[in-house]
Motif scaffolding. Structure first.
Motif, PDB file in Angstrom:
ATOM      1  N   PHE A 248      -7.470  -4.097   0.126  1.00 39.40           N
ATOM      2  CA  PHE A 248      -8.499  -4.597   1.032  1.00 39.40           C
ATOM      3  C   PHE A 248      -8.107  -4.415   2.497  1.00 39.40           C
ATOM      4  N   MET A 249      -6.837  -4.441   2.813  1.00 35.94           N
ATOM      5  CA  MET A 249      -6.421  -4.123   4.178  1.00 35.94           C
ATOM      6  C   MET A 249      -6.715  -2.660   4.493  1.00 35.94           C
ATOM      7  N   THR A 250      -6.532  -1.800   3.501  1.00 33.91           N
ATOM      8  CA  THR A 250      -6.863  -0.387   3.697  1.00 33.91           C
ATOM      9  C   THR A 250      -8.367  -0.200   3.857  1.00 33.91           C
ATOM     10  N   PHE A 251      -9.157  -0.883   3.030  1.00 36.70           N
ATOM     11  CA  PHE A 251     -10.614  -0.784   3.157  1.00 36.70           C
ATOM     12  C   PHE A 251     -11.066  -1.250   4.544  1.00 36.70           C
ATOM     13  N   ARG A 252     -10.486  -2.340   5.002  1.00 29.25           N
ATOM     14  CA  ARG A 252     -10.803  -2.832   6.350  1.00 29.25           C
ATOM     15  C   ARG A 252     -10.537  -1.768   7.395  1.00 29.25           C
TER      16      ARG A 252
ATOM     17  N   ALA B  43      -4.116  -7.351  -1.914  1.00 29.01           N
ATOM     18  CA  ALA B  43      -4.096  -7.406  -0.449  1.00 29.01           C
ATOM     19  C   ALA B  43      -4.045  -6.022   0.173  1.00 29.01           C
ATOM     20  N   ASP B  44      -3.194  -5.152  -0.347  1.00 29.91           N
ATOM     21  CA  ASP B  44      -3.039  -3.826   0.259  1.00 29.91           C
ATOM     22  C   ASP B  44      -4.328  -3.016   0.212  1.00 29.91           C
TER      23      ASP B  44
ATOM     24  N   ILE C 168      -9.219  -0.341  -6.722  1.00 31.59           N
ATOM     25  CA  ILE C 168      -8.236  -0.069  -7.773  1.00 31.59           C
ATOM     26  C   ILE C 168      -6.857  -0.265  -7.163  1.00 31.59           C
ATOM     27  N   THR C 169      -6.233  -1.356  -7.527  1.00 29.62           N
ATOM     28  CA  THR C 169      -5.063  -1.862  -6.811  1.00 29.62           C
ATOM     29  C   THR C 169      -3.911  -0.876  -6.702  1.00 29.62           C
ATOM     30  N   ASN C 170      -3.569  -0.197  -7.804  1.00 27.08           N
ATOM     31  CA  ASN C 170      -2.295   0.533  -7.801  1.00 27.08           C
ATOM     32  C   ASN C 170      -2.260   1.698  -6.829  1.00 27.08           C
ATOM     33  N   GLN C 171      -3.418   2.213  -6.423  1.00 28.40           N
ATOM     34  CA  GLN C 171      -3.440   3.349  -5.509  1.00 28.40           C
ATOM     35  C   GLN C 171      -3.041   2.990  -4.082  1.00 28.40           C
ATOM     36  N   TYR C 172      -2.905   1.723  -3.798  1.00 33.78           N
ATOM     37  CA  TYR C 172      -2.639   1.285  -2.425  1.00 33.78           C
ATOM     38  C   TYR C 172      -1.320   0.530  -2.282  1.00 33.78           C
TER      39      TYR C 172
END
Length: 320
Positions: A284-288, A281-282, A122-126
């Motif tokens: 998936f970078m956080t998930f990584r 991008a943000d 969910i994009t906006n949380q990151y």
């Protein structure tokens, strides 16, 4: 992260160039339906993905895959995420996580039993602009009114009226404005303020699906109205009003492209802290980083957020 992508639809085609540029994410496999296998094979060639298949078991049995990204139609999220967890894979699932809260709770239990990560894309949380909004909230004083409007006339709506039912308008596939567009508004509001005291969904229904609607959330001290529409359009913006000023999101709540604050008697301050070229991008970078650092605390916090959103969705869909 050794990633398998499930699906060949628009969201997968949009995110693949993003994922390709993120260090620490290896694209290992892509799943398609049998009729879309040629598309999957072309995407695999284009992005250097080792395995393209219409056989989910073949992907789940691939030891090179440690994480599955579920980017399938809404009604398939639960079943495919569950299979991945049972196969020992971490799961990243597109919004909405599942169609019902009980399905998400089942996934939560499975992930906990197997010590696997379960995350919602969910994009906006990151996004940095989200954290800026959260940081500036106290300056507004006592909150009074929050309004979010994500309305865009769907390119499939005219066909829908003529009887052609795409997944985005199919209630059996989890379609509708609430889960497609208003979900971003809900995530923003719950991310900023937590769970509401009560929820009321006033939907415009056509052929059994909500083509638009107003979600009203009561936080006792202040009130929230979230509008999502696929049958009409408007200026897309969100505003948080307090007795000392207001915060505004200029643009969709899935990307938060620009934000501003205007305190009483002062000039408006507009900023954008989002630096990545794409809104996904943000996250998936956080998930990584969560996987690489085994960050159970952050993963649990994000999962608790998703569960709170799912409870709101459950209440809202029960009123359609």
């Amino acid at each position: 992260m050794k990633l398998a992508l499930l699906g060949t639809g628009m969201i997968v085609k949009e995110v693949l160039p993003v994922l390709q540029e993120i260090d620490g994410i290896d694209l290992v496999a892509i799943l398609s339906t049998p009729r879309s296998l040629a598309t999957a094979e072309e995407l695999a060639r284009q992005y250097g993905i080792e395995q393209a298949s219409s056989d989910y078991e073949a992907i789940l049995s691939n030891p090179a895959v440690d994480t599955v990204y579920v980017a399938l139609p809404n009604h398939l999220h639960y079943a495919y995420a569950k299979e991945a967890l049972l196969a020992g894979k971490h799961v990243i699932c597109e919004k909405p996580f599942t169609l019902r809260a009980e399905e998400l709770e089942d996934l939560v239990t499975l992930a906990a039993e197997r010590q696997l990560f379960l995350l919602e894309a969910i994009t906006n949380q990151y996004l940095p602009n989200f954290f800026w909004l959260k940081e500036r909230l106290p300056e507004l004083g006592d909150l009074k009114i929050v309004t979010c409007n994500y309305s865009q006339y769907s390119s499939r709506y005219d066909a829908f009226k003529q009887g052609e039912i795409a997944p985005a308008f199919d209630p059996k596939q989890g379609g509708g404005a609430l889960r497609d567009l208003n979900i971003y508004n809900i995530h923003l509001v719950v991310g900023l303020f937590g769970s509401p005291v009560s929820v009321n969904y006033l939907a415009n229904m056509e052929k059994g699906v909500d083509t638009s609607g107003m979600l009203i959330m009561d936080y006792q001290a202040f009130k929230v109205v979230c509008i999502g529409s696929k049958d009409s359009s408007a200026v897309i913006s969100s505003t948080i009003q307090g007795n000392k000023g207001s915060l505004t999101v200029h643009g969709p709540t899935n990307s938060l492209p620009e934000v501003s604050i205007r305190l009483n008697g002062q000039a408006e301050e507009r900023v954008t802290l989002n630096r990545q070229p794409h809104r996904m991008a943000d996250e998936f970078m956080t998930f990584r980083d969560i996987l690489a650092q085994d960050n159970r605390v952050l993963a649990q916090a994000m999962l608790d957020h998703s569960r709170a959103v799912m409870r709101v969705l459950d209440l809202a869909t029960g009123q359609q």
